[in-house]
Design a protein around this motif. Structure first.
Motif, mmCIF file in Angstrom:
data_model
loop_
_atom_site.group_PDB
_atom_site.id
_atom_site.type_symbol
_atom_site.label_atom_id
_atom_site.label_comp_id
_atom_site.label_asym_id
_atom_site.label_seq_id
_atom_site.Cartn_x
_atom_site.Cartn_y
_atom_site.Cartn_z
ATOM 1 N N ASP A 24 0.839 -1.181 0.000
ATOM 2 C CA ASP A 24 0.000 0.000 0.000
ATOM 3 C C ASP A 24 0.880 1.239 0.000
ATOM 4 O O ASP A 24 1.921 1.261 0.659
ATOM 5 N N LEU A 25 0.445 2.255 -0.731
ATOM 6 C CA LEU A 25 1.194 3.506 -0.791
ATOM 7 C C LEU A 25 0.470 4.561 0.035
ATOM 8 O O LEU A 25 -0.741 4.712 -0.062
ATOM 9 N N GLY A 26 1.221 5.276 0.820
ATOM 10 C CA GLY A 26 0.662 6.331 1.660
ATOM 11 C C GLY A 26 0.323 7.573 0.852
ATOM 12 O O GLY A 26 0.703 7.712 -0.317
ATOM 13 N N PRO A 27 -0.392 8.500 1.478
ATOM 14 C CA PRO A 27 -0.829 9.715 0.777
ATOM 15 C C PRO A 27 0.318 10.550 0.213
ATOM 16 O O PRO A 27 0.213 11.067 -0.900
ATOM 17 N N ASP A 28 1.418 10.660 0.945
ATOM 18 C CA ASP A 28 2.546 11.464 0.459
ATOM 19 C C ASP A 28 3.152 10.871 -0.804
ATOM 20 O O ASP A 28 3.431 11.584 -1.767
ATOM 21 N N GLU A 29 3.335 9.558 -0.798
ATOM 22 C CA GLU A 29 3.900 8.901 -1.974
ATOM 23 C C GLU A 29 2.931 8.964 -3.151
ATOM 24 O O GLU A 29 3.328 9.177 -4.295
ATOM 25 N N ALA A 30 1.644 8.808 -2.870
ATOM 26 C CA ALA A 30 0.632 8.888 -3.928
ATOM 27 C C ALA A 30 0.629 10.268 -4.579
ATOM 28 O O ALA A 30 0.586 10.383 -5.806
#
Length: 102
Positions: A24-30
Motif C-alpha cells: 500500500d502507498l501512503g498519501p505522500d507517496e501517492a
C-alpha cells in the motif's frame, strides 16, 4: 520430510511471497507519483470507475504497487445500493477488474 509436509511448506512459502508483492502507498507517496505524472489524478481515476457504474458513489479508495505496477482500488455503491470493487491501472486509467462485492 514427507510429501504432505513438503507440500504444506511450499504452499506457505507461496502465500508469503504473494503477500509481499503488493504494498500500500501512503498519501505522500501517492501525491508525489501524481505530481510526477506517473499516475493519473485521483479525480480522473474515480471518474473512470463511476463511468462504469453511472450514479455510483465512491466509498473507499486505495493505491498500491504490485509487481512494479501502480493499481488503484475503488469501492463503489451504485444507485440501487449494490457495492462494486474495481481495480484500475493508475497510470492509464484502464479498468482491470470490475466485480460485484459479495
Amino acid at each position: 520430510m514427507n510429501h504432505f509436509t513438503a507440500f504444506t511448506v511450499a504452499i506457505t512459502l507461496g502465500l508469503c511471497a504473494t503477500a509481499t508483492q503488493a504494498r500500500d502507498l501512503g498519501p505522500d507517496e501517492a501525491l508525489r507519483l501524481r505530481d510526477a505524472g506517473t499516475i493519473q489524478s485521483f479525480e480522473k481515476l474515480n471518474a473512470a470507475a463511476i463511468g462504469r457504474h453511472p450514479g455510483a458513489t465512491v466509498k473507499e479508495t486505495e493505491l498500491e504497487e504490485s509487481y512494479g505496477k501502480h493499481l488503484y482500488q475503488v469501492e463503489l455503491r451504485d444507485a440501487k445500493g449494490v457495492e462494486w470493487d474495481l481495480e484500475l491501472d493508475a497510470a492509464t486509467g484502464e479498468i482491470l477488474k470490475d466485480h460485484q462485492d459479495t
